[in-house]
Design an enzyme around this catalytic site. Structure first.
Site, PDB file in Angstrom:
ATOM      1  N   ARG A   1       1.786 -25.287 -10.262  1.00 58.24           N
ATOM      2  CA  ARG A   1       2.167 -26.444  -9.453  1.00 58.24           C
ATOM      3  C   ARG A   1       3.667 -26.482  -9.118  1.00 58.24           C
ATOM      4  O   ARG A   1       4.100 -27.292  -8.311  1.00 58.24           O
ATOM      5  CB  ARG A   1       1.758 -27.734 -10.176  1.00 58.24           C
ATOM      6  CG  ARG A   1       0.290 -28.063  -9.953  1.00 58.24           C
ATOM      7  CD  ARG A   1      -0.142 -29.237 -10.782  1.00 58.24           C
ATOM      8  NE  ARG A   1      -0.292 -28.872 -12.191  1.00 58.24           N
ATOM      9  CZ  ARG A   1      -0.415 -29.754 -13.178  1.00 58.24           C
ATOM     10  NH1 ARG A   1      -0.370 -31.049 -12.920  1.00 58.24           N
ATOM     11  NH2 ARG A   1      -0.571 -29.340 -14.426  1.00 58.24           N
TER      12      ARG A   1
ATOM     13  N   GLY B   1      -6.115 -20.130 -22.921  1.00 55.13           N
ATOM     14  CA  GLY B   1      -6.029 -21.454 -23.537  1.00 55.13           C
ATOM     15  C   GLY B   1      -4.998 -21.516 -24.649  1.00 55.13           C
ATOM     16  O   GLY B   1      -4.538 -20.484 -25.153  1.00 55.13           O
TER      17      GLY B   1
ATOM     18  N   TYR C   1       5.880 -26.761 -26.946  1.00 55.15           N
ATOM     19  CA  TYR C   1       5.570 -26.251 -25.608  1.00 55.15           C
ATOM     20  C   TYR C   1       6.874 -25.946 -24.874  1.00 55.15           C
ATOM     21  O   TYR C   1       7.800 -26.756 -24.890  1.00 55.15           O
ATOM     22  CB  TYR C   1       4.807 -27.293 -24.795  1.00 55.15           C
ATOM     23  CG  TYR C   1       3.372 -27.526 -25.222  1.00 55.15           C
ATOM     24  CD1 TYR C   1       2.779 -26.783 -26.229  1.00 55.15           C
ATOM     25  CD2 TYR C   1       2.603 -28.494 -24.579  1.00 55.15           C
ATOM     26  CE1 TYR C   1       1.468 -27.001 -26.602  1.00 55.15           C
ATOM     27  CE2 TYR C   1       1.281 -28.720 -24.935  1.00 55.15           C
ATOM     28  CZ  TYR C   1       0.719 -27.970 -25.947  1.00 55.15           C
ATOM     29  OH  TYR C   1      -0.578 -28.204 -26.302  1.00 55.15           O
TER      30      TYR C   1
ATOM     31  N   TYR D   1      47.593 -18.801  -0.766  1.00 52.04           N
ATOM     32  CA  TYR D   1      46.748 -18.009  -1.655  1.00 52.04           C
ATOM     33  C   TYR D   1      47.642 -17.330  -2.689  1.00 52.04           C
ATOM     34  O   TYR D   1      48.532 -16.550  -2.341  1.00 52.04           O
ATOM     35  CB  TYR D   1      45.954 -16.943  -0.887  1.00 52.04           C
ATOM     36  CG  TYR D   1      45.250 -16.003  -1.844  1.00 52.04           C
ATOM     37  CD1 TYR D   1      44.290 -16.495  -2.728  1.00 52.04           C
ATOM     38  CD2 TYR D   1      45.578 -14.654  -1.918  1.00 52.04           C
ATOM     39  CE1 TYR D   1      43.676 -15.664  -3.650  1.00 52.04           C
ATOM     40  CE2 TYR D   1      44.961 -13.813  -2.830  1.00 52.04           C
ATOM     41  CZ  TYR D   1      44.007 -14.325  -3.696  1.00 52.04           C
ATOM     42  OH  TYR D   1      43.403 -13.507  -4.607  1.00 52.04           O
TER      43      TYR D   1
ATOM     44  N   ASN E   1      47.578  -9.197  -2.568  1.00 52.78           N
ATOM     45  CA  ASN E   1      47.383  -8.544  -3.871  1.00 52.78           C
ATOM     46  C   ASN E   1      46.461  -7.341  -3.780  1.00 52.78           C
ATOM     47  O   ASN E   1      46.329  -6.604  -4.736  1.00 52.78           O
ATOM     48  CB  ASN E   1      46.817  -9.551  -4.878  1.00 52.78           C
ATOM     49  CG  ASN E   1      45.505 -10.163  -4.424  1.00 52.78           C
ATOM     50  OD1 ASN E   1      45.257 -10.320  -3.229  1.00 52.78           O
ATOM     51  ND2 ASN E   1      44.670 -10.503  -5.370  1.00 52.78           N
TER      52      ASN E   1
HETATM   53  C1  UD1 Z   1      -2.452 -29.607 -23.459  1.00 50.54           C
HETATM   54  C2  UD1 Z   1      -3.371 -30.198 -24.521  1.00 50.54           C
HETATM   55  C3  UD1 Z   1      -3.556 -31.686 -24.255  1.00 50.54           C
HETATM   56  C4  UD1 Z   1      -2.218 -32.373 -24.250  1.00 50.54           C
HETATM   57  C5  UD1 Z   1      -1.282 -31.720 -23.241  1.00 50.54           C
HETATM   58  C6  UD1 Z   1       0.110 -32.287 -23.429  1.00 50.54           C
HETATM   59  C7  UD1 Z   1      -4.898 -28.379 -25.107  1.00 50.54           C
HETATM   60  C8  UD1 Z   1      -6.258 -27.841 -24.955  1.00 50.54           C
HETATM   61  N1  UD1 Z   1      -4.638 -29.500 -24.452  1.00 50.54           N
HETATM   62  O1  UD1 Z   1      -3.107 -29.738 -22.206  1.00 50.54           O
HETATM   63  O2  UD1 Z   1      -4.384 -32.243 -25.276  1.00 50.54           O
HETATM   64  O3  UD1 Z   1      -2.397 -33.746 -23.932  1.00 50.54           O
HETATM   65  O4  UD1 Z   1      -1.197 -30.299 -23.480  1.00 50.54           O
HETATM   66  O5  UD1 Z   1       0.970 -31.796 -22.425  1.00 50.54           O
HETATM   67  O6  UD1 Z   1      -4.103 -27.820 -25.819  1.00 50.54           O
HETATM   68  N2  UD1 Z   1      -0.135 -22.127 -22.727  1.00 50.54           N
HETATM   69  C9  UD1 Z   1      -0.051 -20.822 -23.116  1.00 50.54           C
HETATM   70  N3  UD1 Z   1      -1.156 -20.032 -22.993  1.00 50.54           N
HETATM   71  C10 UD1 Z   1      -2.330 -20.494 -22.519  1.00 50.54           C
HETATM   72  C11 UD1 Z   1      -2.404 -21.844 -22.104  1.00 50.54           C
HETATM   73  C12 UD1 Z   1      -1.286 -22.641 -22.226  1.00 50.54           C
HETATM   74  O7  UD1 Z   1       0.988 -20.340 -23.573  1.00 50.54           O
HETATM   75  O8  UD1 Z   1      -3.295 -19.710 -22.438  1.00 50.54           O
HETATM   76  C13 UD1 Z   1       1.061 -22.979 -22.880  1.00 50.54           C
HETATM   77  C14 UD1 Z   1       1.602 -23.487 -21.551  1.00 50.54           C
HETATM   78  O9  UD1 Z   1       2.606 -22.622 -21.060  1.00 50.54           O
HETATM   79  C15 UD1 Z   1       2.185 -24.839 -21.938  1.00 50.54           C
HETATM   80  C16 UD1 Z   1       1.318 -25.289 -23.102  1.00 50.54           C
HETATM   81  O10 UD1 Z   1       0.687 -24.125 -23.614  1.00 50.54           O
HETATM   82  O11 UD1 Z   1       3.504 -24.725 -22.389  1.00 50.54           O
HETATM   83  C17 UD1 Z   1       0.271 -26.314 -22.680  1.00 50.54           C
HETATM   84  O12 UD1 Z   1      -0.610 -25.739 -21.760  1.00 50.54           O
HETATM   85  P1  UD1 Z   1      -1.230 -26.567 -20.551  1.00 50.54           P
HETATM   86  O13 UD1 Z   1      -2.150 -25.680 -19.797  1.00 50.54           O
HETATM   87  O14 UD1 Z   1      -0.156 -27.236 -19.803  1.00 50.54           O
HETATM   88  O15 UD1 Z   1      -2.096 -27.643 -21.362  1.00 50.54           O
HETATM   89  P2  UD1 Z   1      -2.661 -29.002 -20.840  1.00 50.54           P
HETATM   90  O16 UD1 Z   1      -3.871 -28.767 -20.061  1.00 50.54           O
HETATM   91  O17 UD1 Z   1      -1.573 -29.772 -20.205  1.00 50.54           O
END
Ligand code: UD1
Ligand code: CA
Length: 455
Positions: free
Chosen positions: A15, A78, A100, A364, A384
């Protein structure tokens, strides 16, 4: 229990609509991920692990100064899957603090309380109540108020969606437990992902208390998913910095029109006018005033200095009581002693200027050493650069350089010397006497200005 901090930063950041990985977008002049790393490092000396994916090389390069181990998550399956990638590097006895990379304003005091909760029960979880909980995982509790699980919004029913307590995603969990639970995660949910959040229900089923902690300030847990959220966090962050400066005795004529993208150490009664941008590490001494529209980066400004409107100052030192601008540019390697005047449309680079010397208009000054009490006239240029190399100009104490002079370096102007206006100085000028080069002036009798022919 040794603390390992694990930062999840593999997400795509779709996004943001950017070719730059999301965690490298800047907040207050620093990459988002750097903010998180700094907060983590303030906890003491934790082991720092970062899970990266998209744009991994660029992320590592940008954060090369952070003492972290990097783990690649090639496919983003995930948050649970992301944690799983790092687990082989974490001993069972550790406490794992999960952060995060796109939630930059997390504060160290909040993290400390989260770590304490994790140490106490084996599972600490950071939650917050939001007026508008849309998009977040909801915290499920039983009739005794005990946490029983987290449900992601996409998997929640209507009643669950009405819950306002949400999961920030930050947790502190004993590594041995985490390993056991992560191994049991399934991806049979609305997003087909391995949800880290499912470990909360597993803990509850085993009778492990999930102890919740609240952040000191709700902005600490706000994430950046798009540029609108990034701008909102930037404003919040700037407002906090401005308030801290005002509490220290700095006057900001409009705190909403001041931007600090680095660190500013300012003495009492420093006054900063509107639209000033401060970057890198800057020090400003007591009683100094910065005019509107200035950009100041990596500079040391002494006491009682007046910087007038629209100056750009980078890598420079300015001595006590000097006056700069308006519209002056000081470039790296500039060192001005006390009481100097640098006026409008003057550029100074890699030069030292002594006590009380003045360069007031349209000049300058590059690769030059100017002594004390020197006056440099309007439109003076130090030449210079010969196209291949840079050479130095030396102007000794009390010299007077007439307007529109070119000093062709390497060249020296002696102590107390005067250089006549319009001189092109190619050889050293001796002390105390007048030196000038000037084409003889002539007038042409009978000369007529050309006129357009009448048709
Ligand atoms: C996640 C939480 C949600 C919480 C929200 C808060 C889960 C399943 N859900 O949702 O409960 O309310 O954060 O902001 O955890 N990331 C990875 N690898 C992956 C997926 C994600 O490194 O495969 C990292 C992303 O870069 C990010 C963080 O994990 O920094 C969260 O991932 P994101 O996909 O934003 O989770 P949400 O769906 O927002
Ligand atoms: Ca998110």
């Amino acid at each position: 229990m040794t603390l390992t901090t694990l930062i999840l930063a593999a997400g795509q950041g779709t996004r943001m609509r950017s070719s730059l990985p999301k965690v490298l977008h800047r907040l207050a002049g620093r990459p988002l991920l750097e903010h998180v790393c700094r907060a983590a490092m303030e906890l003491g000396d934790p082991r720092l692990l970062i899970v990266h994916g998209h744009g991994g090389e660029r992320v590592r390069e940008a954060l090369a100064q952070v003492p972290a181990r990097w783990i690649e998550q090639a496919e983003q399956l995930g948050t649970g899957h992301a944690v799983e990638q790092a687990l082989p590097l974490i001993p069972d006895g550790d406490l794992v603090l999960i952060l995060y990379g796109d939630v930059p304003l997390i504060g160290t005091a909040t993290l400390r309380r989260l770590v304490e909760a994790g140490r106490a029960t084996g599972f600490g979880l950071l939650t917050v109540e939001l007026e508008e909980p849309r998009g977040y995982g909801r915290i499920l509790r039983d009739e005794h108020g005990r946490v029983t699980g987290i449900v992601e919004e996409k998997d929640a029913d209507e009643a669950q969606r009405a819950i306002r307590e949400i999961n920030t995603g930050f947790m502190a969990v004993r590594a041995g437990l985490l390993r056991k639970w992560i191994g049991r995660l399934e991806n049979d949910n609305a997003q087909g992902e391995f949800y880290l959040t499912d470990v909360v229900a597993m803990a509850a089923q085993e009778g492990i208390e999930v102890r919740t902690v609240r952040p000191d300030d709700p902005f600490e847990v706000m994430g950046v998913n798009d540029r609108i959220q990034l701008a909102a966090l930037e404003r919040h962050c700037q407002r906090r910095k401005a308030e801290a400066l005002m509490r220290q005795g700095v006057t900001l004529l409009d705190p909403a029109r001041f931007d600090l993208r680095g660190s500013l150490e300012a003495g009492r009664d420093v006054e900063i006018d509107v639209d000033v941008v401060v970057e890198g590490a800057v020090r400003i001494g007591e009683g100094s005033r910065i005019g509107p529209g200035c950009v100041i980066r990596d500079a040391v400004i002494g006491e009682g200095v007046e910087v007038l409107a629209h100056c750009v100052i980078e890598g420079a030192e300015i001595g006590t009581g000097s006056r700069i601008g308006p519209f002056a540019r000081l470039r790296p390697g500039t060192s001005l002693a006390g009481g100097t005047h640098i006026g409008n449309f003057v550029e100074v680079k890699n030069s030292t200027i002594g006590e009380g010397s003045k360069v007031n208009h349209l000049s300058y000054i590059g690769d030059t050493d100017i002594g004390t009490g020197v006056n440099v006239g309007a439109g003076t240029i130090t030449c210079n650069y010969d196209g291949a190399r840079k050479h130095r100009t030396v102007i000794e104490d009390d010299a007077f350089i007439g307007s529109d002079t070119q000093l062709v370096a390497p060249v020296r102007v002696g102590r107390g010397a005067t250089i006549g206006a319009g001189t092109t100085l190619t050889r050293d000028a001796p002390d105390d006497v007048l030196t000038l080069s000037r084409a003889p002036q002539k007038s042409v009798p009978g000369w007529r200005r050309p006129r357009k022919e009448e048709s």
